[in-house]
Motif scaffolding. Structure first.
Motif, mmCIF file in Angstrom:
data_model
loop_
_atom_site.group_PDB
_atom_site.id
_atom_site.type_symbol
_atom_site.label_atom_id
_atom_site.label_comp_id
_atom_site.label_asym_id
_atom_site.label_seq_id
_atom_site.Cartn_x
_atom_site.Cartn_y
_atom_site.Cartn_z
ATOM 1 N N SER A 34 0.880 -1.171 0.242
ATOM 2 C CA SER A 34 -0.128 -0.104 -0.168
ATOM 3 C C SER A 34 0.787 1.356 0.200
ATOM 4 O O SER A 34 0.398 2.355 -0.274
ATOM 5 C CB SER A 34 -0.938 0.017 1.229
ATOM 6 O OG SER A 34 -0.439 -0.260 2.552
ATOM 7 N N THR A 76 -3.662 -10.374 3.026
ATOM 8 C CA THR A 76 -3.060 -9.004 3.676
ATOM 9 C C THR A 76 -2.277 -9.269 4.796
ATOM 10 O O THR A 76 -2.437 -10.475 5.616
ATOM 11 C CB THR A 76 -4.306 -8.152 3.915
ATOM 12 O OG1 THR A 76 -5.186 -8.844 5.104
ATOM 13 C CG2 THR A 76 -5.125 -7.712 2.752
ATOM 14 N N CYS A 83 -6.381 -1.746 1.509
ATOM 15 C CA CYS A 83 -6.553 -2.811 0.555
ATOM 16 C C CYS A 83 -8.104 -2.613 0.156
ATOM 17 O O CYS A 83 -9.074 -2.934 0.859
ATOM 18 C CB CYS A 83 -6.380 -4.139 1.531
ATOM 19 S SG CYS A 83 -4.644 -4.424 1.942
#
Length: 128
Positions: A34, A76, A83
């Motif tokens: 991210s 994740t 996300c």
């Protein structure tokens, strides 16, 4: 399969490398972050080299909507709400210590736990 963490410099890189190593071309593997770092964590590279997997040529990649859309399973690792979530995808959250800023001695147990989880996941996805 998409592995996502914040920096795509440690956990997600190790998980993607283990799955690629173990599954070969049977599963398409991606990893992203991210907020990607500039380079893969050197301690993660060293720890994976000890396991016989070379991460030295890998580079952190930014998480894109396209990568999520192209993946059936998204795992994740601490990226929280950054996300994107799409219907019809399988999402798993692996809570793992962050290897950022850690030496190789601290990264080895994280690597070993990632390998265990990847092997378990592979056994679920591709039963013998």
């Amino acid at each position: 399969m998409l592995f996502v963490c914040v920096h795509n410099a440690g956990r997600s890189q190790m998980a993607a490398a283990f799955l690629t190593h173990l599954a070969g071309d049977r599963i398409e593997v991606r990893s992203a972050g991210s907020a990607p770092a500039d380079t893969v964590n050197p301690a993660a590279v060293q720890a994976m080299a000890e396991a016989g997997i070379d991460l030295s040529a890998e580079t952190p990649k930014v998480l894109t909507v396209e990568a999520v859309r192209a993946s059936d399973v998204v795992i994740t690792m601490g990226c929280g709400d950054t996300c994107p979530v799409f219907p019809g995808k399988t999402y798993l959250d692996w809570r793992l210590d962050d290897p950022a800023g850690q030496g190789v001695d601290a990264v080895r147990p994280i690597r070993d736990e990632i390998e265990r989880r990847v092997r378990d996941l592979l056994a679920e996805l591709l039963p013998r």
